[in-house]
Design a protein around this motif. Structure first.
Motif, mmCIF file in Angstrom:
data_model
loop_
_atom_site.group_PDB
_atom_site.id
_atom_site.type_symbol
_atom_site.label_atom_id
_atom_site.label_comp_id
_atom_site.label_asym_id
_atom_site.label_seq_id
_atom_site.Cartn_x
_atom_site.Cartn_y
_atom_site.Cartn_z
ATOM 1 N N GLY A 174 -8.476 -3.055 -1.779
ATOM 2 C CA GLY A 174 -7.127 -3.568 -1.958
ATOM 3 C C GLY A 174 -6.661 -4.443 -0.812
ATOM 4 N N GLU A 175 -5.499 -5.013 -1.008
ATOM 5 C CA GLU A 175 -4.853 -5.835 0.014
ATOM 6 C C GLU A 175 -3.430 -5.338 0.195
ATOM 7 O OE1 GLU A 175 -5.084 -10.055 -0.301
ATOM 8 O OE2 GLU A 175 -7.090 -9.974 -1.174
ATOM 9 N N VAL A 176 -2.946 -5.431 1.415
ATOM 10 C CA VAL A 176 -1.571 -5.023 1.696
ATOM 11 C C VAL A 176 -0.633 -6.205 1.516
ATOM 12 C CG1 VAL A 176 -2.256 -3.204 3.306
ATOM 13 C CG2 VAL A 176 -1.759 -5.511 4.177
ATOM 14 N N MET A 177 0.633 -5.902 1.318
ATOM 15 C CA MET A 177 1.659 -6.942 1.373
ATOM 16 C C MET A 177 2.420 -6.712 2.667
ATOM 17 S SD MET A 177 4.451 -5.836 -1.451
ATOM 18 C CE MET A 177 5.575 -4.481 -1.193
ATOM 19 N N CYS B 155 1.306 -0.972 0.595
ATOM 20 C CA CYS B 155 0.554 -1.100 -0.643
ATOM 21 C C CYS B 155 1.437 -1.836 -1.642
ATOM 22 C CB CYS B 155 0.196 0.284 -1.189
ATOM 23 S SG CYS B 155 -0.454 0.235 -2.882
ATOM 24 N N PRO B 156 0.923 -2.871 -2.316
ATOM 25 C CA PRO B 156 1.753 -3.605 -3.268
ATOM 26 C C PRO B 156 2.076 -2.812 -4.528
ATOM 27 C CG PRO B 156 -0.467 -4.494 -3.229
ATOM 28 C CD PRO B 156 -0.398 -3.454 -2.149
ATOM 29 N N HIS B 157 1.378 -1.692 -4.733
ATOM 30 C CA HIS B 157 1.627 -0.884 -5.929
ATOM 31 C C HIS B 157 2.585 0.282 -5.646
ATOM 32 C CE1 HIS B 157 0.935 0.815 -9.876
ATOM 33 N NE2 HIS B 157 0.623 1.961 -9.300
ATOM 34 N N CYS B 158 2.218 1.151 -4.692
ATOM 35 C CA CYS B 158 3.059 2.336 -4.414
ATOM 36 C C CYS B 158 4.029 2.111 -3.258
ATOM 37 C CB CYS B 158 2.207 3.570 -4.182
ATOM 38 S SG CYS B 158 1.224 3.566 -2.656
#
Length: 172
Positions: free
Chosen positions: A61-64, A81-84
């Motif tokens: 993954g990649e961070v924002m 995390c761009p999701h959680c």
């Protein structure tokens, strides 16, 4: 310096989209009790492991990066995390992207990194009892007085990178 492969800790976010590995021991681990960290973390303190950014490898993954205010007024970049949206680490204005302040609680084995120092204890929650074997200071501290010699040497090696980043942020 830490031998390659001699140290490794993995971590990540709650949903599992972002995973990372630390390849070196942290420079130092702060347990910060300032009111800003209390508010930002939603807890009574923040536990951060300071480490060279190039010693943290992205595994998945990649961070924002989210620009977030800080008490200094200079802000910080929080990697989420761009999701959680879990905060994994920060880059503070003083050192920019050269140093990550890894949130110890995001490690798979957070017990592996107890604090090297408690800072801003003048504003700690009064019901928190500090380990008498860990240094504690009412505000910030003198790095030269507390950091191990190896960590100071590693920081000195980062200074050209930090100074170049700071110079790029100054207004002409």
């Amino acid at each position: 310096m830490t031998e390659p492969g001699a140290f490794s800790l993995d971590g990540g976010c709650d949903c599992g989209q972002v995973r990372y590995r630390m390849h070196a021991r942290p420079l130092f681990v702060h347990c910060c009790h300032c009111r800003w960290c209390q508010r930002e973390s939603g807890a009574s303190f923040a536990l951060n492991a300071l480490i060279e950014s190039d010693q943290v490898e992205a595994l998945a993954g990649e961070v924002m990066l989210v620009h977030t205010p800080s008490e200094s007024g200079q802000g910080q970049q929080i990697a989420r995390c761009p999701h959680c949206h879990l905060a994994l680490w920060s880059h503070y204005a003083g050192s920019g992207p050269a140093v990550k302040f890894v949130r110890v609680g995001t490690l798979d084995t957070p017990d592996a990194l107890p604090p090297d120092i408690h800072i801003f204890t003048a504003t700690r929650q009064p019901w928190i009892v500090l380990d008498p074997g860990t240094p504690a200071v009412p505000e910030y501290y003198d790095r030269e007085a507390y950091w191990p010699a190896e960590s100071l040497a590693r920081r000195r090696a980062l200074l050209p990178q930090i100074e170049a980043w700071q110079a790029s942020k100054r207004k002409p």
